[in-house]
Scaffold this motif. Sequence first.
Motif, mmCIF file in Angstrom:
data_model
loop_
_atom_site.group_PDB
_atom_site.id
_atom_site.type_symbol
_atom_site.label_atom_id
_atom_site.label_comp_id
_atom_site.label_asym_id
_atom_site.label_seq_id
_atom_site.Cartn_x
_atom_site.Cartn_y
_atom_site.Cartn_z
ATOM 1 N N ARG A 81 -3.545 -2.850 -1.071
ATOM 2 C CA ARG A 81 -3.588 -4.088 -1.856
ATOM 3 C C ARG A 81 -4.773 -4.152 -2.812
ATOM 4 N NH1 ARG A 81 -1.185 -4.453 2.781
ATOM 5 N NH2 ARG A 81 0.526 -5.940 3.120
ATOM 6 N N ASN A 92 -0.101 -8.974 -1.914
ATOM 7 C CA ASN A 92 0.983 -8.019 -1.679
ATOM 8 C C ASN A 92 0.518 -6.601 -1.988
ATOM 9 O OD1 ASN A 92 2.654 -10.221 -1.132
ATOM 10 N ND2 ASN A 92 3.281 -10.383 -3.278
ATOM 11 N N PRO A 93 1.148 -5.606 -1.386
ATOM 12 C CA PRO A 93 0.829 -4.218 -1.736
ATOM 13 C C PRO A 93 1.103 -3.949 -3.214
ATOM 14 C CG PRO A 93 2.121 -4.319 0.291
ATOM 15 C CD PRO A 93 2.139 -5.693 -0.300
#
Length: 355
Positions: A81, A92-93
């Motif tokens: 992230r 979020n990644p």
Amino acid sequence: MTASRKLDPAGRPLYRVAEIPDHLATVTMLRRLRRRPAEGQEPAATLFYHGNKHTDLYEIAASQELPALSPGRQAAWTAARTCARCQATRTNPLAHIDRGRRLCAGCVVTERTAAARPSWLRLRAAAVQWARDVLDHPDTVLIAAYGLTDWGAPYHVHAMTPDKEVLVDVVARRAYPSAEGAIGGIDRVLGGIAADRLVPVLTPLVGRRLIHTVRSERGHYGGHHTPLGRLSELTLGPYSPGLTDPSIRQHRKDDFHLRWTDWHNRTWYDHPHSSPTYGRFGLSSVPIDGSDAAALTTAMLAGLHRMAIDAHPDGPPACPWLPSIGLIPCRAAPDPRSGLCLHHTPAEETDGAPA
């Protein structure tokens, strides 16, 4: 969603994705926050998405934290992230992976812009030298055609020297034999000169270096057309021969529309999170006072002087090389052959790209 569908069958509030309150989250959204619904926690609302799909929404404050990750998993969770360039961590990644590095959307644009800038800086330097050569050339003539439509007659053609001596100022129209018998001929009936009578009018252009552009009443620039090419189109057809004087030449390299674009046009927006842009905008940033060919030649002359002194709105050219981490480029004076400063130009190349 209609007004009657504000509640789900269980009587809980019903939301779409864009309507989710800040204090509510789905199970997936809670996991991104390293949380989960508490034991026995009831849904507070329902999310309605993808047409007819539903999922529960929970109060974030009533949820509980997930167990702490092991040091290895925590490091992997954070790395997925964290942007490798700006070092900012997202919820979020990051999906974009370049050479093993995860990048946020803004840094993807930053890197692509830095990679594109050297080639643009080379075009800018070439356009500056071209403008200086044009202004120093003893036979330079600026010529422009302005059409009332994109497809044909009439066309106003204006040509003048850099000293503003007017050599040609004429409106050309297609020749029609039905008008030849009228009093005064076609020149008075339709205005201007019939295209098949233009050769004597254009003789001052013989042997001159023509810097040219074409524009229509609709504001379109004809980067693939020339003024004399437009006049030739008016002479083609069943009524008149073509305008084929070989002693007047308009070279592609002297198309002002393209040279101005090479110098002025950017391959990016000013907004840091916008995608790179491409296109040719001609005289878009040169004030044009009027709607005829004379206004275009005046604007071209102003543009040539701006190019010759490299008075670009971005300021002096600067090396766009970026370090592996960070958003601040080198900004040293670049070599016009490579678009990068001498320190960051690869020794084996003259047109290197940012590292």
